[in-house]
Motif scaffolding. Structure first.
Motif, mmCIF file in Angstrom:
data_model
loop_
_atom_site.group_PDB
_atom_site.id
_atom_site.type_symbol
_atom_site.label_atom_id
_atom_site.label_comp_id
_atom_site.label_asym_id
_atom_site.label_seq_id
_atom_site.Cartn_x
_atom_site.Cartn_y
_atom_site.Cartn_z
ATOM 1 N N UNK A 174 0.787 -6.730 -7.164
ATOM 2 C CA UNK A 174 1.349 -5.812 -6.165
ATOM 3 C C UNK A 174 1.627 -4.426 -6.731
ATOM 4 N N UNK A 175 2.252 -4.373 -7.915
ATOM 5 C CA UNK A 175 2.565 -3.053 -8.473
ATOM 6 C C UNK A 175 1.305 -2.356 -8.986
ATOM 7 N N UNK A 176 0.325 -3.138 -9.415
ATOM 8 C CA UNK A 176 -0.946 -2.541 -9.826
ATOM 9 C C UNK A 176 -1.701 -1.995 -8.610
ATOM 10 N N UNK A 177 -1.561 -2.671 -7.477
ATOM 11 C CA UNK A 177 -2.336 -2.299 -6.289
ATOM 12 C C UNK A 177 -1.724 -1.130 -5.522
ATOM 13 N N UNK A 178 -0.406 -1.084 -5.461
ATOM 14 C CA UNK A 178 0.349 -0.040 -4.735
ATOM 15 C C UNK A 178 0.177 -0.075 -3.223
ATOM 16 N N UNK A 179 -0.961 -0.568 -2.761
ATOM 17 C CA UNK A 179 -1.167 -0.642 -1.310
ATOM 18 C C UNK A 179 -1.690 -2.035 -0.975
ATOM 19 N N UNK A 180 -1.180 -2.593 0.130
ATOM 20 C CA UNK A 180 -1.487 -4.002 0.391
ATOM 21 C C UNK A 180 -2.971 -4.253 0.638
ATOM 22 N N UNK A 181 -3.698 -3.232 1.092
ATOM 23 C CA UNK A 181 -5.123 -3.467 1.374
ATOM 24 C C UNK A 181 -5.919 -3.743 0.095
ATOM 25 N N UNK A 182 -5.359 -3.417 -1.063
ATOM 26 C CA UNK A 182 -6.073 -3.670 -2.326
ATOM 27 C C UNK A 182 -5.663 -4.984 -3.003
ATOM 28 N N UNK A 211 12.200 -1.346 -0.308
ATOM 29 C CA UNK A 211 11.493 -0.860 -1.499
ATOM 30 C C UNK A 211 10.069 -1.388 -1.459
ATOM 31 N N UNK A 212 9.158 -0.631 -2.023
ATOM 32 C CA UNK A 212 7.741 -1.034 -2.107
ATOM 33 C C UNK A 212 7.155 -1.525 -0.777
ATOM 34 N N UNK A 213 7.467 -0.795 0.285
ATOM 35 C CA UNK A 213 7.006 -1.204 1.622
ATOM 36 C C UNK A 213 5.478 -1.225 1.728
ATOM 37 N N UNK A 214 4.809 -0.320 1.020
ATOM 38 C CA UNK A 214 3.358 -0.187 1.218
ATOM 39 C C UNK A 214 2.554 -1.323 0.599
ATOM 40 N N UNK A 215 3.135 -2.024 -0.352
ATOM 41 C CA UNK A 215 2.331 -2.998 -1.093
ATOM 42 C C UNK A 215 2.648 -4.463 -0.784
ATOM 43 N N UNK A 216 3.752 -4.716 -0.078
ATOM 44 C CA UNK A 216 4.138 -6.111 0.138
ATOM 45 C C UNK A 216 3.276 -6.731 1.239
ATOM 46 N N UNK A 217 2.904 -7.990 1.048
ATOM 47 C CA UNK A 217 2.051 -8.668 2.036
ATOM 48 C C UNK A 217 2.889 -9.298 3.134
ATOM 49 N N UNK A 218 2.299 -9.349 4.323
ATOM 50 C CA UNK A 218 2.889 -10.133 5.410
ATOM 51 C C UNK A 218 2.580 -11.605 5.124
ATOM 52 N N UNK A 219 3.323 -12.510 5.772
ATOM 53 C CA UNK A 219 3.136 -13.940 5.502
ATOM 54 C C UNK A 219 1.674 -14.365 5.753
ATOM 55 N N UNK A 220 1.120 -13.885 6.851
ATOM 56 C CA UNK A 220 -0.249 -14.277 7.199
ATOM 57 C C UNK A 220 -1.233 -13.792 6.120
ATOM 58 N N UNK A 221 -1.032 -12.571 5.656
ATOM 59 C CA UNK A 221 -1.915 -12.017 4.621
ATOM 60 C C UNK A 221 -1.777 -12.809 3.317
ATOM 61 N N UNK A 222 -0.559 -13.230 3.041
ATOM 62 C CA UNK A 222 -0.319 -14.001 1.819
ATOM 63 C C UNK A 222 -1.030 -15.357 1.901
ATOM 64 N N UNK A 223 -0.942 -15.979 3.073
ATOM 65 C CA UNK A 223 -1.597 -17.284 3.259
ATOM 66 C C UNK A 223 -3.112 -17.138 3.094
#
Ligand code: PEP
Ligand code: MN
Length: 233
Positions: A174-182, A211-223
Protein backbone atom coordinates in the motif's frame (compact mmCIF):
# COMPACT_ATOMS: atom_id res chain seq x y z
CA UNK A 1 2.04 -16.44 1.86
CA UNK A 2 1.02 -14.39 4.91
CA UNK A 3 -1.19 -11.36 4.47
CA UNK A 4 -0.98 -8.59 7.06
CA UNK A 5 -3.94 -6.26 6.67
CA UNK A 6 -6.06 -3.60 8.28
CA UNK A 7 -6.71 0.12 8.09
CA UNK A 8 -3.90 2.66 8.10
CA UNK A 9 -5.29 4.24 11.29
CA UNK A 10 -7.69 2.91 13.86
CA UNK A 11 -10.41 5.54 13.69
CA UNK A 12 -13.41 4.19 15.59
CA UNK A 13 -14.59 1.00 17.30
CA UNK A 14 -17.06 0.43 14.48
CA UNK A 15 -14.38 0.78 11.79
CA UNK A 16 -12.01 -1.61 13.58
CA UNK A 17 -14.68 -4.22 14.28
CA UNK A 18 -16.11 -4.21 10.77
CA UNK A 19 -12.65 -4.50 9.21
CA UNK A 20 -11.68 -7.36 11.52
CA UNK A 21 -14.95 -9.15 10.81
CA UNK A 22 -14.36 -8.81 7.09
CA UNK A 23 -10.74 -9.99 7.29
CA UNK A 24 -11.78 -12.96 9.38
CA UNK A 25 -14.39 -13.88 6.76
CA UNK A 26 -11.74 -13.99 4.01
CA UNK A 27 -9.24 -15.97 6.10
CA UNK A 28 -6.79 -13.19 7.03
CA UNK A 29 -5.86 -13.33 10.69
CA UNK A 30 -3.00 -10.87 11.00
CA UNK A 31 -4.53 -7.46 11.76
CA UNK A 32 -2.48 -4.29 11.49
CA UNK A 33 -3.54 -0.74 12.25
CA UNK A 34 -2.06 2.35 13.84
CA UNK A 35 -3.19 3.80 17.17
CA UNK A 36 -0.75 6.70 17.01
CA UNK A 37 0.33 7.95 13.62
CA UNK A 38 3.76 9.37 12.98
CA UNK A 39 2.77 12.19 10.65
CA UNK A 40 5.06 14.67 8.92
CA UNK A 41 2.32 17.33 9.20
CA UNK A 42 1.45 18.24 12.83
CA UNK A 43 -2.01 19.29 11.67
CA UNK A 44 -2.77 15.86 10.19
CA UNK A 45 -4.72 13.23 12.15
CA UNK A 46 -2.42 11.90 14.87
CA UNK A 47 -4.34 8.70 15.66
CA UNK A 48 -7.17 7.81 18.04
CA UNK A 49 -4.74 7.38 20.93
CA UNK A 50 -4.88 5.25 24.08
CA UNK A 51 -8.60 4.33 23.88
CA UNK A 52 -8.02 2.42 20.64
CA UNK A 53 -6.26 -0.27 22.66
CA UNK A 54 -9.69 -1.53 23.75
CA UNK A 55 -10.73 -1.99 20.12
CA UNK A 56 -7.66 -4.13 19.46
CA UNK A 57 -8.37 -6.17 22.58
CA UNK A 58 -11.93 -6.71 21.41
CA UNK A 59 -10.98 -8.09 17.98
CA UNK A 60 -8.20 -10.18 19.50
CA UNK A 61 -10.68 -11.80 21.89
CA UNK A 62 -13.39 -12.18 19.27
CA UNK A 63 -11.38 -13.43 16.28
CA UNK A 64 -8.14 -14.61 17.87
CA UNK A 65 -6.23 -12.30 15.55
CA UNK A 66 -2.51 -11.64 15.61
CA UNK A 67 -2.10 -7.92 16.28
CA UNK A 68 0.56 -5.78 14.62
CA UNK A 69 0.75 -2.11 15.56
CA UNK A 70 3.23 0.71 15.24
CA UNK A 71 4.93 2.10 18.33
CA UNK A 72 7.51 4.83 18.60
CA UNK A 73 8.19 5.31 22.29
CA UNK A 74 8.49 3.33 25.50
CA UNK A 75 5.16 4.56 26.89
CA UNK A 76 3.32 3.12 23.90
CA UNK A 77 5.12 -0.19 24.18
CA UNK A 78 4.35 -0.60 27.87
CA UNK A 79 0.71 0.31 27.30
CA UNK A 80 0.25 -2.12 24.41
CA UNK A 81 2.42 -4.98 25.60
CA UNK A 82 -0.51 -7.23 26.53
CA UNK A 83 -2.49 -6.72 23.32
CA UNK A 84 0.25 -6.61 20.68
CA UNK A 85 1.85 -9.68 19.13
CA UNK A 86 4.26 -7.93 16.75
CA UNK A 87 5.69 -4.42 17.14
CA UNK A 88 5.85 -2.34 13.99
CA UNK A 89 8.74 0.10 13.80
CA UNK A 90 7.85 2.59 11.10
CA UNK A 91 9.93 4.00 8.28
CA UNK A 92 10.47 7.32 10.09
CA UNK A 93 12.04 5.48 13.01
CA UNK A 94 14.23 3.15 11.00
CA UNK A 95 17.33 4.95 12.31
CA UNK A 96 16.08 5.29 15.90
CA UNK A 97 18.54 2.89 17.49
CA UNK A 98 17.28 3.55 21.04
CA UNK A 99 13.82 2.45 19.97
CA UNK A 100 15.19 -0.60 18.17
CA UNK A 101 17.11 -1.58 21.32
CA UNK A 102 14.04 -1.00 23.49
CA UNK A 103 12.17 -3.73 21.60
CA UNK A 104 14.63 -6.21 23.11
CA UNK A 105 12.98 -5.77 26.52
CA UNK A 106 9.90 -7.55 25.14
CA UNK A 107 9.63 -11.07 23.85
CA UNK A 108 7.94 -10.49 20.56
CA UNK A 109 8.81 -10.19 16.90
CA UNK A 110 9.42 -6.82 15.29
CA UNK A 111 8.19 -5.79 11.88
CA UNK A 112 10.92 -3.38 10.91
CA UNK A 113 10.24 -1.00 8.01
CA UNK A 114 12.86 0.35 5.69
CA UNK A 115 13.59 4.07 6.07
CA UNK A 116 12.28 6.39 3.39
CA UNK A 117 15.62 6.63 1.64
CA UNK A 118 17.64 4.00 3.46
CA UNK A 119 20.08 1.78 1.62
CA UNK A 120 19.59 -1.96 1.95
CA UNK A 121 22.98 -2.15 3.64
CA UNK A 122 21.95 0.38 6.29
CA UNK A 123 18.62 -1.42 6.68
CA UNK A 124 20.36 -4.72 7.41
CA UNK A 125 22.98 -3.21 9.72
CA UNK A 126 20.39 -1.36 11.79
CA UNK A 127 18.24 -4.49 12.01
CA UNK A 128 21.05 -6.08 14.01
CA UNK A 129 19.94 -3.95 16.98
CA UNK A 130 16.83 -6.12 17.13
CA UNK A 131 17.49 -9.35 18.98
CA UNK A 132 14.03 -10.89 18.66
CA UNK A 133 12.66 -12.40 15.48
CA UNK A 134 12.37 -9.69 12.83
CA UNK A 135 10.35 -9.22 9.72
CA UNK A 136 12.15 -6.94 7.28
CA UNK A 137 9.55 -4.78 5.58
CA UNK A 138 10.14 -2.94 2.32
CA UNK A 139 7.62 -0.17 1.74
CA UNK A 140 8.70 1.89 -1.28
CA UNK A 141 11.26 4.69 -1.20
CA UNK A 142 11.25 8.41 -1.94
CA UNK A 143 11.17 9.18 -5.62
CA UNK A 144 14.05 11.15 -7.09
CA UNK A 145 11.76 14.16 -7.45
CA UNK A 146 12.04 16.02 -4.17
CA UNK A 147 8.89 18.04 -4.69
CA UNK A 148 6.92 14.84 -5.05
CA UNK A 149 6.33 13.21 -1.68
CA UNK A 150 5.03 10.00 -3.22
CA UNK A 151 6.98 6.80 -3.08
CA UNK A 152 8.13 4.48 -5.80
CA UNK A 153 8.03 0.71 -5.38
CA UNK A 154 11.34 -0.95 -4.41
CA UNK A 155 10.15 -4.27 -5.82
CA UNK A 156 13.50 -5.50 -7.15
CA UNK A 157 14.98 -4.99 -3.69
CA UNK A 158 13.03 -8.03 -2.49
CA UNK A 159 15.48 -10.19 -4.38
CA UNK A 160 18.50 -8.11 -3.33
CA UNK A 161 17.46 -8.21 0.31
CA UNK A 162 16.96 -11.97 0.05
CA UNK A 163 20.64 -12.25 -0.86
CA UNK A 164 21.61 -10.16 2.19
CA UNK A 165 19.53 -11.65 5.00
CA UNK A 166 17.89 -14.87 6.14
CA UNK A 167 15.08 -12.96 7.86
CA UNK A 168 11.46 -13.02 6.72
CA UNK A 169 10.72 -10.37 4.08
CA UNK A 170 7.43 -8.48 3.98
CA UNK A 171 6.41 -6.14 1.20
CA UNK A 172 4.16 -3.24 2.17
CA UNK A 173 2.22 -2.89 -1.05
CA UNK A 174 0.00 0.00 0.00
CA UNK A 175 2.68 2.53 0.91
CA UNK A 176 4.73 1.56 -2.13
CA UNK A 177 1.69 1.97 -4.38
CA UNK A 178 0.31 5.25 -2.95
CA UNK A 179 -2.82 4.82 -5.05
CA UNK A 180 -5.25 1.92 -4.80
CA UNK A 181 -5.39 1.37 -8.56
CA UNK A 182 -1.76 0.17 -8.44
CA UNK A 183 -2.09 -2.12 -5.44
CA UNK A 184 -3.14 -5.31 -7.21
CA UNK A 185 -0.32 -5.47 -9.74
CA UNK A 186 2.35 -4.45 -7.25
CA UNK A 187 1.11 -7.14 -4.86
CA UNK A 188 1.35 -9.72 -7.63
CA UNK A 189 4.89 -8.54 -8.48
CA UNK A 190 5.92 -8.77 -4.84
CA UNK A 191 4.68 -12.33 -4.68
CA UNK A 192 6.56 -13.22 -7.85
CA UNK A 193 9.71 -11.60 -6.44
CA UNK A 194 9.46 -13.95 -3.48
CA UNK A 195 8.17 -11.85 -0.58
CA UNK A 196 7.17 -14.02 2.40
CA UNK A 197 4.33 -11.74 3.38
CA UNK A 198 2.41 -8.75 2.05
CA UNK A 199 1.05 -5.79 3.97
CA UNK A 200 -2.11 -4.27 2.54
CA UNK A 201 -4.27 -1.46 3.86
CA UNK A 202 -8.03 -2.00 3.78
CA UNK A 203 -10.80 0.27 5.04
CA UNK A 204 -14.61 0.05 5.05
CA UNK A 205 -14.85 3.46 3.39
CA UNK A 206 -11.41 4.60 2.18
CA UNK A 207 -12.66 7.88 0.74
CA UNK A 208 -13.48 8.96 4.29
CA UNK A 209 -10.26 7.58 5.83
CA UNK A 210 -8.37 9.96 8.14
CA UNK A 211 -4.99 8.87 6.75
CA UNK A 212 -3.78 7.33 3.49
CA UNK A 213 -7.23 7.61 1.92
CA UNK A 214 -5.92 7.24 -1.64
CA UNK A 215 -4.27 3.87 -1.19
CA UNK A 216 -6.56 1.84 1.06
CA UNK A 217 -8.65 -0.87 -0.61
CA UNK A 218 -12.38 -1.31 -0.27
CA UNK A 219 -13.49 -4.73 1.04
CA UNK A 220 -14.58 -5.87 -2.42
CA UNK A 221 -11.25 -4.83 -3.96
CA UNK A 222 -9.39 -6.64 -1.20
CA UNK A 223 -11.37 -9.83 -1.80
CA UNK A 224 -10.61 -9.66 -5.53
CA UNK A 225 -6.94 -9.10 -4.78
CA UNK A 226 -6.77 -12.26 -2.66
CA UNK A 227 -8.24 -14.22 -5.56
CA UNK A 228 -5.72 -12.76 -8.02
CA UNK A 229 -2.88 -13.51 -5.63
CA UNK A 230 -3.94 -17.13 -5.41
CA UNK A 231 -3.70 -17.38 -9.20
CA UNK A 232 -0.28 -15.67 -9.23
CA UNK A 233 2.63 -18.09 -9.30
C1 PEP B 1 2.01 2.63 8.14
O1 PEP B 1 2.42 1.47 8.11
O2 PEP B 1 0.81 2.96 8.22
C2 PEP B 1 3.02 3.68 7.97
C3 PEP B 1 2.81 4.92 8.37
O3 PEP B 1 4.10 3.22 7.35
P1 PEP B 1 5.54 3.84 7.12
O4 PEP B 1 6.17 3.91 8.47
O5 PEP B 1 6.17 2.83 6.23
O6 PEP B 1 5.36 5.18 6.47
MN1 MN C 1 -0.71 4.04 6.08
Amino acid sequence: MNIIAGPCSLESRQQVLSTAKFLNSVGVNIFRGGIWKYRSDPNAFQGAGDDAKLWLQEIKDKYNMTIVTEVFNSYQMRLLDDVTDIWQIGARNAYNTDLLKYTNLFHKPVLYKRGLNMSLKDFCIHSDYIENKKIMCLRGIFSIFPQDQRFIPDISDIQRLREMTDEEICYDVSHAACERKYVRRIAQCAKIMGADSLMIEVHPNPDKALSDASQQLRFKEFRNLLKKLEETK
